[in-house]
Design a protein around this motif. Sequence first.
Motif, PDB file in Angstrom:
ATOM      1  N   ARG A  11       0.999   5.106   0.463  1.00  0.00           N
ATOM      2  CA  ARG A  11       0.136   6.138   1.023  1.00  0.00           C
ATOM      3  C   ARG A  11       0.532   7.516   0.490  1.00  0.00           C
ATOM      4  O   ARG A  11       1.687   7.739   0.119  1.00  0.00           O
ATOM      5  CB  ARG A  11       0.242   6.121   2.555  1.00  0.00           C
TER       6      ARG A  11
ATOM      7  N   ARG B 261       2.229  -5.910   3.543  1.00  0.00           N
ATOM      8  CA  ARG B 261       1.707  -7.031   4.334  1.00  0.00           C
ATOM      9  C   ARG B 261       2.529  -8.258   3.934  1.00  0.00           C
ATOM     10  O   ARG B 261       2.523  -8.651   2.769  1.00  0.00           O
ATOM     11  CB  ARG B 261       0.231  -7.270   4.042  1.00  0.00           C
TER      12      ARG B 261
ATOM     13  N   ILE C  16       3.497   0.591   2.943  1.00  0.00           N
ATOM     14  CA  ILE C  16       3.044  -0.393   3.938  1.00  0.00           C
ATOM     15  C   ILE C  16       2.951  -1.744   3.250  1.00  0.00           C
ATOM     16  O   ILE C  16       2.194  -1.901   2.295  1.00  0.00           O
ATOM     17  CB  ILE C  16       1.676   0.019   4.532  1.00  0.00           C
TER      18      ILE C  16
ATOM     19  N   LEU D 139       4.450   6.871   2.885  1.00  0.00           N
ATOM     20  CA  LEU D 139       4.681   5.587   3.567  1.00  0.00           C
ATOM     21  C   LEU D 139       4.427   4.443   2.592  1.00  0.00           C
ATOM     22  O   LEU D 139       3.481   4.478   1.807  1.00  0.00           O
ATOM     23  CB  LEU D 139       3.737   5.424   4.768  1.00  0.00           C
TER      24      LEU D 139
ATOM     25  N   ILE E 200       0.865  -1.181   0.000  1.00  0.00           N
ATOM     26  CA  ILE E 200       0.000   0.000   0.000  1.00  0.00           C
ATOM     27  C   ILE E 200       0.903   1.232   0.000  1.00  0.00           C
ATOM     28  O   ILE E 200       1.701   1.413   0.921  1.00  0.00           O
ATOM     29  CB  ILE E 200      -0.889   0.017   1.271  1.00  0.00           C
TER      30      ILE E 200
ATOM     31  N   TYR F 159       2.648  -6.317   9.280  1.00  0.00           N
ATOM     32  CA  TYR F 159       2.797  -5.142   8.429  1.00  0.00           C
ATOM     33  C   TYR F 159       4.165  -4.532   8.647  1.00  0.00           C
ATOM     34  O   TYR F 159       4.568  -4.290   9.791  1.00  0.00           O
ATOM     35  CB  TYR F 159       1.709  -4.105   8.748  1.00  0.00           C
ATOM     36  N   ARG F 160       4.850  -4.261   7.544  1.00  0.00           N
ATOM     37  CA  ARG F 160       6.106  -3.517   7.601  1.00  0.00           C
ATOM     38  C   ARG F 160       5.840  -2.145   7.002  1.00  0.00           C
ATOM     39  O   ARG F 160       5.397  -2.038   5.859  1.00  0.00           O
ATOM     40  CB  ARG F 160       7.171  -4.196   6.753  1.00  0.00           C
ATOM     41  N   VAL F 161       6.127  -1.121   7.782  1.00  0.00           N
ATOM     42  CA  VAL F 161       5.872   0.253   7.347  1.00  0.00           C
ATOM     43  C   VAL F 161       7.215   0.941   7.103  1.00  0.00           C
ATOM     44  O   VAL F 161       8.032   1.046   8.025  1.00  0.00           O
ATOM     45  CB  VAL F 161       5.069   1.023   8.416  1.00  0.00           C
TER      46      VAL F 161
END
Lengths: 432, 432
Positions: B117, B125, B123, B121, B115, B422-424
């Motif tokens: 953002r 999964r 993100i 960011l 994802i 989750y890795r952000v």
Amino acid sequence: MPVLNLRSDFAEADTLPEQMAAIGRRARAAARRMALASARTKDGALKSIAERIRASRDEILSENARDVAAARSAGQSAALIDRLTLDPGRLAGMADAVEKVGSLADPVGRQLAAIERPNGLLIERIAVPLGVVGVIFEARPNVTADAGALCLKAGNAAILRAGSDSHRTAMAIARAMSRGLADAGLPEDAIQLVPTRDRAAVGLMLAGLDGCVDVIVPRGGRGLVERVQAEARVPVFAHLDGINHVYVAAAADLDMARTVLLNSKMRRTSVCGAAETLLVDRACAATHLAPLVHALLESGCAVRGDAETRAVDPRVTAASEEDWHTEYLDAIIAVRVVDGIEAAIEHIETYGSHHTDAIITEDDTAATRFLAEVDSAIVTHNASTQFADGGEFGFGAEIGIATGRMHARGPVGVEQLTTFKYRVHGNGQTRP
Amino acid sequence: MPVLNLRSDFAEADTLPEQMAAIGRRARAAARRMALASARTKDGALKSIAERIRASRDEILSENARDVAAARSAGQSAALIDRLTLDPGRLAGMADAVEKVGSLADPVGRQLAAIERPNGLLIERIAVPLGVVGVIFEARPNVTADAGALCLKAGNAAILRAGSDSHRTAMAIARAMSRGLADAGLPEDAIQLVPTRDRAAVGLMLAGLDGCVDVIVPRGGRGLVERVQAEARVPVFAHLDGINHVYVAAAADLDMARTVLLNSKMRRTSVCGAAETLLVDRACAATHLAPLVHALLESGCAVRGDAETRAVDPRVTAASEEDWHTEYLDAIIAVRVVDGIEAAIEHIETYGSHHTDAIITEDDTAATRFLAEVDSAIVTHNASTQFADGGEFGFGAEIGIATGRMHARGPVGVEQLTTFKYRVHGNGQTRP
């Protein structure tokens, strides 16, 4: 309208277990119909619900005033009364939030995988609703609308159980929601509020209502979550604590570390994504520890530290073993110097709650290791722990944050309120 | 070697709960190391385990001979003794199966979603191991190797509990597996067999060993699964029944219906994917019912039917209400004429077990409706119910089939033995 009738059904029925079992059966029947509802119908229902909430403004606010008055008489805390109180602005926000859930992508019917087999079979993994979601909450009456809307969007039926303080308000909101469901031709029983304050109803929900509850989502304080996790006989999406760490590693940019740390701790101290512990690597402690501690103190945060942290500023008090285990949810932080990334990870695995942990560093190798080895639902690199939120993840909304390992982990949005089935398409295949 | 030491540790320790808690702690510690093992290391371990099993042939077969002799003396059934008995061929097959798991794609580290953002960011999964898998099985000693290999491949630790009858054989296999893990530099505790026949050990596993068991997989008969589902305080991957239906709808091709039905029922009658009930649509009953019933009877299947089915052949006996609820696991089928697809779906939802159900028809609209509305883990169109199998789905192997709605549903392969985190990735982002 079943939900309106419910109160009388409920009053007439013999025992609470029978009454709750009937709620469960109605939810299961509604869930079967909801599972087949089109995205358009569900989004139409969300719009109708929003309109019904707006149209029921006076009724909802008047019931809320009664709840607030009762909570005041009962001597409830100012914080609880604030969570409980609705005003026209909050109510409008609640209706808008319901309508906004309608703009999310439909999580049902997504093709999650497609497998073509050598024998010609096509096997699809397709997202389908979870079924019946039980939501148990406390003082915030808006959970009725928020949780109900998310369950509806994912094609589920919801059984909602409000706290005693918010019961009247929640009933009024639930009535408006059932009317909105009916407007859209969907079963009113798809969102049911348990029409009793009897706490035994919670125990019955946690036991699963004879297989009529697929998952429980507690929304409230530690006491509620603890009870739910201890007693539930069905899966639970929840987190007990958010003991989140910011680890300022060697090669951390000091300005970034300060900014991200202050945001992680102080943006809002009461949210589950707030940082509770700062770990500073010995490799950068000489340059970074004092400025970070001073920044915390100047922002109004109390600091409890180990000996090295106390040496930085006399305002730092001593951290005890208990501090590393504590979720303050307040302007307090525990600070410790650690001997390298391995010690930082070990501290987090020992004391953390597997919620959200951050590393601040310009060293990508260290970051990669941290993100791999810290076993938390969310791990961030150079980003605030307060991003632990479904909205910030782009999920649109969340029903909560889960730290369990099963099914949902991290923010629980509409996708996590679905499961899947396999559709196998053949033309007469048999298994040899 | 801890597993070899285990027997003495175990004997010296004070109480069974303490002994089991120690197994849980060792599993948790091993799981943390396993989660970080590379695909290459894990596949190397599977190869070493296969070699160690081959090298331990004499020991395993001799322990198995003792188990078989004890089971004979205890008057166990021929079926149980068959499940229990190993021979050089079966043992070689077991070792080959372990090695084959190494050829599957690594389920850990897959990017399940990404994802981006607006704030920059990223993100992710990412699939990570589930943690500690508890496997409780009965007479088949090969479950030790099969389940252990799948858990290992998915980066998990396994706690295996063999039935009393297969205990010696399972211990010998587990010793070989721990040696193989050590050969590859992985923790021997990643696969532990509970070294006692004391049935109380099962209860302790079901209670979760103080948070050291993440999921339980029962492998065995209905009694075992029922106990596990009733008592487990942790999630369970299982199915209680496979009451599977073949619905021959209007517009079914008779030849295809006959072929798929016979395969669904008679290929192997004892597997959970075997059909137990045939529903024939009234719209095609005049042409299809008699040939289908005769084909069943001629294949050696006893038929229990409603009045219309009994009218077809005098060998058809009367079906009672109980028959629709029954998983025969034998050459017996219940047959009923239904009034259209709605009645077929209603029958399946009322009596079925949400395992695997099939529709036979050339009418794609009817098939689409059936696949959407039948709430089973697997729904097939013009394909045998006996495809309900991880191997047939292309998963390589399965640890079982789940009919629950959480996390895993249908065949549970290595992918379903993982969860996610989750890795952000940021560059200093803070939440406004």
